[in-house]
Design a protein around this motif. Structure first.
Motif, PDB file in Angstrom:
ATOM      1  N   ALA A   1      12.749 -25.624 -35.990  1.00 43.05           N
ATOM      2  CA  ALA A   1      12.699 -24.604 -37.035  1.00 43.05           C
ATOM      3  C   ALA A   1      13.002 -25.176 -38.417  1.00 43.05           C
ATOM      4  N   VAL A   2      13.495 -26.424 -38.467  1.00 41.03           N
ATOM      5  CA  VAL A   2      13.891 -27.034 -39.729  1.00 41.03           C
ATOM      6  C   VAL A   2      13.130 -28.339 -39.900  1.00 41.03           C
ATOM      7  N   SER A   3      12.485 -28.519 -41.024  1.00 41.15           N
ATOM      8  CA  SER A   3      11.690 -29.714 -41.279  1.00 41.15           C
ATOM      9  C   SER A   3      12.557 -30.822 -41.864  1.00 41.15           C
ATOM     10  N   CYS A   4      12.467 -32.010 -41.266  1.00 38.30           N
ATOM     11  CA  CYS A   4      13.163 -33.190 -41.772  1.00 38.30           C
ATOM     12  C   CYS A   4      12.155 -34.218 -42.287  1.00 38.30           C
ATOM     13  N   LYS A   5      10.991 -33.739 -42.687  1.00 42.21           N
ATOM     14  CA  LYS A   5       9.952 -34.639 -43.179  1.00 42.21           C
ATOM     15  C   LYS A   5      10.437 -35.372 -44.422  1.00 42.21           C
TER      16      LYS A   5
ATOM     17  N   PHE B   1      12.690 -37.817 -44.350  1.00 44.87           N
ATOM     18  CA  PHE B   1      13.988 -38.428 -44.102  1.00 44.87           C
ATOM     19  C   PHE B   1      13.834 -39.596 -43.135  1.00 44.87           C
ATOM     20  N   ARG B   2      14.682 -40.607 -43.318  1.00 46.69           N
ATOM     21  CA  ARG B   2      14.565 -41.833 -42.525  1.00 46.69           C
ATOM     22  C   ARG B   2      14.936 -41.617 -41.070  1.00 46.69           C
ATOM     23  N   PHE B   3      15.889 -40.716 -40.822  1.00 48.31           N
ATOM     24  CA  PHE B   3      16.361 -40.479 -39.461  1.00 48.31           C
ATOM     25  C   PHE B   3      15.660 -39.263 -38.856  1.00 48.31           C
ATOM     26  N   PRO B   4      15.499 -39.252 -37.534  1.00 48.00           N
ATOM     27  CA  PRO B   4      14.857 -38.100 -36.884  1.00 48.00           C
ATOM     28  C   PRO B   4      15.759 -36.872 -36.915  1.00 48.00           C
ATOM     29  N   ALA B   5      15.144 -35.727 -36.675  1.00 48.26           N
ATOM     30  CA  ALA B   5      15.865 -34.463 -36.758  1.00 48.26           C
ATOM     31  C   ALA B   5      17.001 -34.382 -35.747  1.00 48.26           C
TER      32      ALA B   5
END
Length: 215
Positions: free
Chosen positions: A13-17, A19-23
């Motif tokens: 439900a939250v985008s971490c696009k 960012f270097r680290f995965p969600a």
């Protein structure tokens, strides 16, 4: 880099696009910060033990950026709250000044809302009750408070049709819900500003119970 361990469970439900680290790693770090009385540096060390090199300042930024979004996602996934609301207020020191934290929980101990206010008069009680009704989109079947007169005034003006039980001994559910906040207050060596305290406790009340087994 190796990783094993639970995440908050709201990564979809939250985008971490970007960012270097995965969600999964980001959400787990945010959960650790809100579930246990750990500093950002201690969370940094826990992640380092798993081969994840990230600074405590980055973890702080993750909590500020993703904490409210994870809390909102968890709130949407939870079932409707109970119809018996317990309201209570407790004082907290913010930057050395006495401030009041208003809290509402249902009969199962689920936190419905929190609000930091400088006073605990009738105006403050009305504001908290109005915010609570707006957020829940309904009124409770029973309202339980202590003997603070401000609750009676707000009750008569906003939800006079609701049964109001005013007795200190009946409100242990709300009073006990303050304990995790007291633990975090000690771990953080006090709160610094009302705005930051409101933001943190709003997120903390939703993320902290996640993955916590019931008694």
């Amino acid at each position: 880099m190796t990783w094993e361990g639970p995440a908050v469970g709201t990564e979809a439900a939250v985008s971490c696009k970007g960012f270097r680290f995965p969600a999964e790693i980001i959400s787990h770090a945010v959960w650790l910060c809100h579930r246990f009385p750990l500093s950002f540096r201690e969370v940094e060390e826990l992640l380092l033990a798993r081969g994840i090199v990230v600074s405590h300042e980055t973890i702080r930024a993750w909590c500020d950026r993703f904490g409210p979004e994870y809390a909102a996602a968890l709130r949407c996934r939870r079932p409707q709250a109970g119809d018996k609301w317990h309201l209570d207020e407790v004082f907290v020191k913010i930057n050395g000044e006495r401030t009041y934290l208003w809290r509402a929980v249902d009969q199962d101990g689920n936190v419905l809302d929190v609000l930091v206010q400088p006073r605990r008069d009738a105006k403050a009680a009305r504001r908290f009750m109005a915010k609570l009704m707006e957020k829940q989109c309904r009124v409770p079947r029973v309202l339980v408070t202590d003997r603070l007169c401000s609750y009676g005034v707000a009750h008569r003006e906003l939800m006079s049709s609701v049964e109001h039980r005013s007795h200190k001994g009946l409100n242990n559910r709300a009073e006990n819900s303050h304990q995790p906040t007291r633990q975090r207050e000690r771990a953080m060596k006090g709160f610094r500003s009302a705005g930051r305290t409101q933001q943190f406790l709003s997120v903390f009340s939703q993320i902290s119970p996640h993955f916590r087994p019931r008694r």
